[in-house]
Structures are given as C-alpha cells and as structure tokens.
Design a protein around this motif. Structure first.
Motif, PDB file in Angstrom:
ATOM      1  N   ILE A  68      -5.333   3.482   9.741  1.00  0.00           N
ATOM      2  CA  ILE A  68      -3.995   2.916   9.928  1.00  0.00           C
ATOM      3  C   ILE A  68      -2.935   4.017   9.822  1.00  0.00           C
ATOM      4  O   ILE A  68      -2.043   4.127  10.662  1.00  0.00           O
ATOM      5  N   LEU A  69      -3.051   4.851   8.796  1.00  0.00           N
ATOM      6  CA  LEU A  69      -2.062   5.925   8.620  1.00  0.00           C
ATOM      7  C   LEU A  69      -2.116   6.878   9.818  1.00  0.00           C
ATOM      8  O   LEU A  69      -1.079   7.341  10.281  1.00  0.00           O
ATOM      9  N   ILE A  88       0.835  -1.208   0.000  1.00  0.00           N
ATOM     10  CA  ILE A  88       0.000   0.000   0.000  1.00  0.00           C
ATOM     11  C   ILE A  88       0.864   1.250   0.000  1.00  0.00           C
ATOM     12  O   ILE A  88       1.723   1.418   0.853  1.00  0.00           O
ATOM     13  N   SER A  89       0.666   2.112  -0.981  1.00  0.00           N
ATOM     14  CA  SER A  89       1.373   3.383  -1.031  1.00  0.00           C
ATOM     15  C   SER A  89       0.543   4.377  -1.837  1.00  0.00           C
ATOM     16  O   SER A  89       0.670   4.465  -3.052  1.00  0.00           O
ATOM     17  N   PRO A  90      -0.332   5.119  -1.159  1.00  0.00           N
ATOM     18  CA  PRO A  90      -1.187   6.065  -1.873  1.00  0.00           C
ATOM     19  C   PRO A  90      -0.372   7.053  -2.721  1.00  0.00           C
ATOM     20  O   PRO A  90      -0.829   7.503  -3.767  1.00  0.00           O
ATOM     21  N   SER A 103      -1.699  12.020  -0.009  1.00  0.00           N
ATOM     22  CA  SER A 103      -2.029  11.409  -1.300  1.00  0.00           C
ATOM     23  C   SER A 103      -3.354  10.683  -1.219  1.00  0.00           C
ATOM     24  O   SER A 103      -4.164  10.733  -2.141  1.00  0.00           O
ATOM     25  N   LEU A 104      -3.570  10.004  -0.085  1.00  0.00           N
ATOM     26  CA  LEU A 104      -4.820   9.272   0.094  1.00  0.00           C
ATOM     27  C   LEU A 104      -5.992  10.251   0.126  1.00  0.00           C
ATOM     28  O   LEU A 104      -7.037  10.004  -0.490  1.00  0.00           O
ATOM     29  N   GLN A 163      -0.219   5.286  12.652  1.00  0.00           N
ATOM     30  CA  GLN A 163       1.236   5.354  12.447  1.00  0.00           C
ATOM     31  C   GLN A 163       1.744   6.774  12.719  1.00  0.00           C
ATOM     32  O   GLN A 163       2.791   6.964  13.322  1.00  0.00           O
ATOM     33  N   ILE A 220       8.143   1.727   6.003  1.00  0.00           N
ATOM     34  CA  ILE A 220       6.869   2.280   6.485  1.00  0.00           C
ATOM     35  C   ILE A 220       5.682   1.727   5.707  1.00  0.00           C
ATOM     36  O   ILE A 220       4.668   1.355   6.285  1.00  0.00           O
ATOM     37  N   GLN A 221       5.827   1.656   4.374  1.00  0.00           N
ATOM     38  CA  GLN A 221       4.702   1.161   3.576  1.00  0.00           C
ATOM     39  C   GLN A 221       4.395  -0.290   3.913  1.00  0.00           C
ATOM     40  O   GLN A 221       3.244  -0.703   3.945  1.00  0.00           O
ATOM     41  N   ASP A 228       4.832  -1.652   6.838  1.00  0.00           N
ATOM     42  CA  ASP A 228       4.103  -1.616   8.111  1.00  0.00           C
ATOM     43  C   ASP A 228       2.640  -1.241   7.889  1.00  0.00           C
ATOM     44  O   ASP A 228       1.740  -1.850   8.455  1.00  0.00           O
ATOM     45  N   THR A 229       2.424  -0.215   7.054  1.00  0.00           N
ATOM     46  CA  THR A 229       1.054   0.213   6.771  1.00  0.00           C
ATOM     47  C   THR A 229       0.246  -0.977   6.261  1.00  0.00           C
ATOM     48  O   THR A 229      -0.882  -1.213   6.700  1.00  0.00           O
ATOM     49  N   ILE A 232       4.956   9.364   6.092  1.00  0.00           N
ATOM     50  CA  ILE A 232       3.586   8.914   6.315  1.00  0.00           C
ATOM     51  C   ILE A 232       2.609  10.042   6.020  1.00  0.00           C
ATOM     52  O   ILE A 232       1.552   9.820   5.444  1.00  0.00           O
ATOM     53  N   GLN A 287       1.986  10.141   2.407  1.00  0.00           N
ATOM     54  CA  GLN A 287       1.069   9.064   2.024  1.00  0.00           C
ATOM     55  C   GLN A 287      -0.365   9.458   2.372  1.00  0.00           C
ATOM     56  O   GLN A 287      -1.291   9.261   1.582  1.00  0.00           O
ATOM     57  N   TYR A 307      -0.518  -3.512   9.099  1.00  0.00           N
ATOM     58  CA  TYR A 307      -1.559  -3.036  10.017  1.00  0.00           C
ATOM     59  C   TYR A 307      -2.935  -3.091   9.347  1.00  0.00           C
ATOM     60  O   TYR A 307      -3.923  -3.453   9.957  1.00  0.00           O
ATOM     61  N   TYR A 308      -2.947  -2.704   8.094  1.00  0.00           N
ATOM     62  CA  TYR A 308      -4.220  -2.661   7.372  1.00  0.00           C
ATOM     63  C   TYR A 308      -4.853  -4.051   7.295  1.00  0.00           C
ATOM     64  O   TYR A 308      -6.028  -4.236   7.600  1.00  0.00           O
ATOM     65  N   ASP A 321      10.374   9.598   8.955  1.00  0.00           N
ATOM     66  CA  ASP A 321       9.235   8.682   8.842  1.00  0.00           C
ATOM     67  C   ASP A 321       7.905   9.431   8.937  1.00  0.00           C
ATOM     68  O   ASP A 321       6.971   9.156   8.193  1.00  0.00           O
ATOM     69  N   ALA A 350     -10.590   2.514   6.577  1.00  0.00           N
ATOM     70  CA  ALA A 350      -9.682   1.646   7.334  1.00  0.00           C
ATOM     71  C   ALA A 350      -8.232   2.037   7.085  1.00  0.00           C
ATOM     72  O   ALA A 350      -7.421   2.078   8.004  1.00  0.00           O
ATOM     73  N   LEU A 351      -7.907   2.355   5.830  1.00  0.00           N
ATOM     74  CA  LEU A 351      -6.528   2.727   5.509  1.00  0.00           C
ATOM     75  C   LEU A 351      -6.163   4.055   6.171  1.00  0.00           C
ATOM     76  O   LEU A 351      -5.072   4.215   6.706  1.00  0.00           O
TER      77      LEU A 351
END
Lengths: 205, 362
Positions: free
Chosen positions: B182-183, A112-114, B164-165, B186, A148-149, A151-152, B158, B161, A155-156, B154, B178-179
């Motif tokens: 999670i972000l 996952i990496s938006p 971007s989401l 973190q 990090i990605q 880990d994301t 994040i 990310q 967790y997801y 880090d 859900a995503l």
C-alpha cells in the motif's frame, strides 16, 4: 508550589496528570472539592473508579459499552449490514450526533502509522475483516481523517477485503457547509471540482 | 516592476537602528568586513521569504544583548505601495504583516515578493551533495506551483512511514507485506508526478543555465547539465518492487525521486572535481540567473536580485559580463555588495548605468 498538606499535594499531583490540566488548575479543582461535603466527594471518586472498573468494550464494534454488546449493535432497528469504520470513540459520538446514520460502527482504535509504531496488528482490522466475512455485510463506509495515514489505512483494509462482495465507500471530501468559497484552500476546492455532484442529487442532499 | 524604496532595521544583527532610502535601480553597497553588508541583504531577503537566508534561528538575528527586532520595508509593486513589517517580540514570537494586515500563515507571503540571492557559500550548490541541487529545484518549483509543494510534502511523509515500517520489520523479524504494498502504491503516484513536473521544469532551467554560463564565461568550457533520475528508464513502481529486498536489508528506501540529481559535466568529466573556483562560481551565477529568468516568466515581473560579495574569485572579464547581464540587460532592482569601494564604483561606471552608492562603516 508549597502546599500545607501532603494529602492536598497528592490530590493536586493526580489532577495535574490529566490532559490540559496544569498545577494551578489542579489546585483550583482540589480546593473546590475540599469545600464540598465528604459524601459528595466520595460519590465523585467512586463514580470515576467504577467507570474505569466496569466499563467494557463492545465485542462486535469495539465501542464503549456497559455490556458485552453496545447499545448501538444491540439495537434491532439499526441496519447491521452497514458498517461505518471510524478511528476512535469520539468519532462515533460525532457521527451519532448527526442523527443521519442508521447503521453500526467499527472502532479501529487508531490509524496505521509505522512512524508512531502503529501497525495493522495494533488496530482492530482483523476483527473487522471477520465481521465482513461472517455477517454478510453489504457496505462499509470509511469515516477517517482526510490525511495520508487515513488513506493508507483505507487502502490497506480495502485490499484485505477486495475478494468479498462488500461495497466500500468513504465520506465525501470538499467544501464545508456555511463556508465561503473564496476562503476554501486550493486543495479542497480542486478536490470538490474533481468529485462534483449532479445537481439533482445535491438538492435532495 | 518590483522595487524596494525604503528599509528600516531596528536591533537587527549589527544594526541598532538604521534607515536607507533607495532611489536608483542599482544599489551598490560597500564597506569593510563586518560592517553589515550581508546583513542588509539578509534583512531584505527576510521580508521576501519570512526567514533569513543564512540563519535558521530567528533569535540569532537579534542584536547581541538586545531583545526583539523589527524589519520594515516599503516596496513598490506595479505602482502600488506595499509595506512589509516583521517584528520579533521579546519572547521570540514572530509577527509578519503586509500593509498592516498580519499573516496567519507565513507561507502565504512567499512568492508575492520574489527575490534571488547569490552569496559566496552558495557554491555548495555545485560542489555539495545532491540534496543541495534538489533543494534548489524544489524551491523554485514550489514558488511557482503550490500543488507540487503539497505533493513533495506528502511524498516525504509517506517515505518516512515506509522507512519506519522497514526498520520495524527488521527489529521484529516480521514484515506486513500488504502494508508495504500500500505504501509503495501511494509513493508511486506522487513520485511519478513529481518526476514529470521536474522533467518539464528542467527542460526550461538547464538551457537557461547553460546559456547564462556562456554569456558570463564567453566560452563553451564543454559544459553539460543533465537531469539524473532513477525514473528515467524504469517506473517507480518497478524500482520499488525490484529493490524491496535491498530496502529491507538497508532499512530505508533506496530508490525514488529523493535520489534525483543534476549531473554537471565539463568536457565529459564531473564538473566539481575539475572546475576551477572561478568556473564554479560562474556556473553558480548562471544557475541563479536561470532561476531569476524563470521566476520572472512565471510572475510577469522581475524579482529583486541580491548579489553578495560577487567580485571574489571572478576575473575582470567574467565580472564585467556578469554585471552587464544583470545590470543592463535586466530591468530588475539589483543590490550589490563589495569590500572595495573603488572596484565597485569603477565596474559600475564602466557600464554607464545610474547607481546609488551606500558606504557602511563599523
């Protein structure tokens, strides 16, 4: 580059599209093929075309496969209640060559990496969740890159399956084998200390 | 004690080839505009930080019309000789070595030879946007604490990310809750830790800055500095939760430690809007001196001080107090530049310190 034949030029252009291959290497490869028998080059081309045309992806784990189900999933000697979750097919090959893993795999097809436009929908997460539900999986092991990605992603997925009676683990992070302690970077060393192992377990390794 | 003994420049900025020997603790450099005073300090800074203080592009440091450059410095650190050499080759490839051993990662060098630069443009730190002040805090903290630096990197990744989401959610009119959860989780862990470390650090930095300001200005000026953070009253977790709708609308993360600031006030009003140029500069020096103090505590020896054009905008008394503070009370090596030779010479003579005078000409 000036080439005397447009046929040659087309072939060079095709080779140069491959990763890590530039114009000069492409020319060298094409000239090599030119020295071979016609039949041999025919075979070469057909093998590649056939590979792309006939290859399938396992319906269960999304690994490459000759049939609908890959050889690993079809193997009855393997523990099907154990799934190792990996990013891509290269990771399957890497873990298989350790000969230490007797379970099955699940290939996510990425992490996952938006930022790169990759969300959970582009990956095979939904099919993993279904597998865990339907096949009464006992444990899933995440073998994703330690960033990090990664880990994301862990967790997801964990959140998606936390209601299911499935153990969730991840591969250990720490000091590499055959490495010198003084050359280990601080983060790795700190993490190894935090997640230290009882010696008994360590010796059994 | 850290001391530069010799500096050689080849094809660096306006210098074709030049070498200086420094034999006093205090080095005064004077010369007209454009004679290369700042370039000399920048070369020294480069050897400490593997990059220029002023220019982002290494290629711009090469003398006009030439290719490649070389900076070499001989430092004395705790009676050990250290030779630092930086070469930028004709193809702009950079080589950096300490005692003949080339660095694979330049970041390993940072912090070994600490120095503090004070230049006129730095007044941005006081008058500019909050980003400048965060950068100031982060630079010092990172030099002292490698884990902080990693957490900051880090955190920013994040957040990218997450942004971007949020953008993708607006484009596709659909959000993966859900995503985002999670972000947020973190981000929370890292953000909270960064906040804690900044709080502890600023409890040291702020009193030192105020004290330094008083000793330069010789009066209170009603100065107060406070750490301003959204995390003071709420946890980052709560903040992210409350602002989620707003973040979705704005398509970016509107709260977190990336909004932290230093609130600087004079008599209860914003410092940057009412302070005079001299007062701003006094505060700038004060904060840089606090940085110097903290690095000294952390490293166990004083960093090199680089003072560029500090005589501008300060009145004679403030100047005298500043020089007295840096030249007499500190045991660091100090480099000072000025355009007026007499002014510089007079100020340093009044202090009764030994100094070396270098005159540059065009």
């Amino acid at each position: 580059m000036q080439l005397p034949s447009s046929l040659l030029e087309n072939a060079v252009a095709e080779f140069a599209k491959l990763p890590g291959v530039g114009k000069k290497t492409a020319l060298r490869l094409v000239l090599h093929l030119l020295k071979q028998d016609v039949a041999e080059v025919q075979h070469f081309g057909e093998t590649i075309a056939k590979m792309r045309r006939d290859i399938k992806f396992c319906q269960r784990c999304h690994n490459v496969s000759d049939g609908d189900i890959c050889s690993i999933c079809a193997n009855s000697m393997r523990n099907r209640q154990l799934i190792c979750v990996v990013e891509n097919i290269r990771d399957v090959i890497a873990i298989e060559s350790t000969q230490q893993f007797n379970g099955t795999y699940h290939v996510l097809g990425g992490i996952i990496s938006p930022l790169d436009g990759i969300g959970p929908d582009q990956l095979t997460i939904e099919s993993l969740v279904q597998r865990i539900e339907k096949e009464s999986i006992e444990e899933i092991i995440f073998a994703l890159s330690p960033n990090i990605q990664g880990d994301t992603t862990i967790y997801y997925i964990q959140k998606k399956i936390h209601h299911l009676p499935c153990k969730v683990t991840t591969i250990a992070r720490g000091i590499a084998f055959g490495g010198e302690l003084e050359y280990a970077d601080e983060m790795t060393l700190a993490r190894s200390l935090a997640n230290r192992l009882p010696v008994q377990q360590y010796v059994k390794g | 004690m850290l001391q530069l003994q010799k500096l050689s420049l080849t094809q660096f900025k306006n210098y074709d080839w030049q070498q200086w020997l420094f034999n006093e603790r205090i080095v005064a450099i004077c010369g007209p505009n454009g004679s290369g005073k700042t370039n000399l300090l920048d070369a020294l800074y480069y050897l400490c930080f593997t990059k220029s203080y002023f220019s982002r592009q290494d290629a711009l440091l090469v003398q006009r019309g030439k290719q490649g450059l070389r900076i070499e410095g001989n430092f004395l650190k705790d009676d050990n000789k250290n030779d630092i050499v930086c070469v930028i080759r004709e193809n702009n490839k950079k080589e950096f070595s300490l005692n003949g051993e080339e660095y694979k990662r330049f970041s390993e060098h940072i912090g070994k030879f600490p120095c503090v630069m004070i230049a006129p443009d730095d007044v941005e730190l006081i008058t500019g946007a909050s980003e400048e002040r965060r950068k100031f805090i982060d630079t010092i903290l990172s030099q002292c604490n490698a884990i902080y630096l990693q957490q900051l990197i880090d955190y920013n990744k994040i957040m990218q990310q997450r942004n971007s989401l949020l953008k993708a959610a607006a484009e596709h009119q659909r959000l993966d809750d859900a995503l985002l959860d999670i972000l947020d989780e973190q981000l929370t862990g890292l953000g909270q830790s960064i906040y804690d470390q900044r709080s502890i650090f600023l409890q040291q930095l702020i009193p030192l800055s105020i004290e330094a300001y008083h000793s330069i200005a010789q009066k209170e000026d009603g100065l107060s500095i406070n750490y301003d953070s959204q995390l003071h009253n709420r946890s980052l977790k709560e903040l992210l939760k409350e602002n989620r709708q707003r973040d979705l609308y704005l398509q970016r993360t509107s709260c977190g430690v990336h909004k932290d600031d230093l609130e600087i006030q004079m008599h209860g009003q914003a410092f940057k809007s009412i302070a005079s140029q001299g007062q701003r500069k006094s505060l700038l020096f004060a904060m840089k001196l606090a940085e110097f103090e903290l690095l000294k505590q952390q490293k166990g020896f004083p960093p090199i001080l680089l003072l560029d054009d500090v005589f501008e905008k300060l009145d004679a008394t403030r100047m005298h107090h500043l020089l007295e503070k840096v030249c007499k009370k500190k045991d660091a090596q100090v480099f000072i530049t000025d355009t007026h030779r007499e002014r510089l010479e007079k100020a340093l003579t009044e202090l009764k310190v030994h100094f070396q005078l270098i005159t540059l000409d065009n």
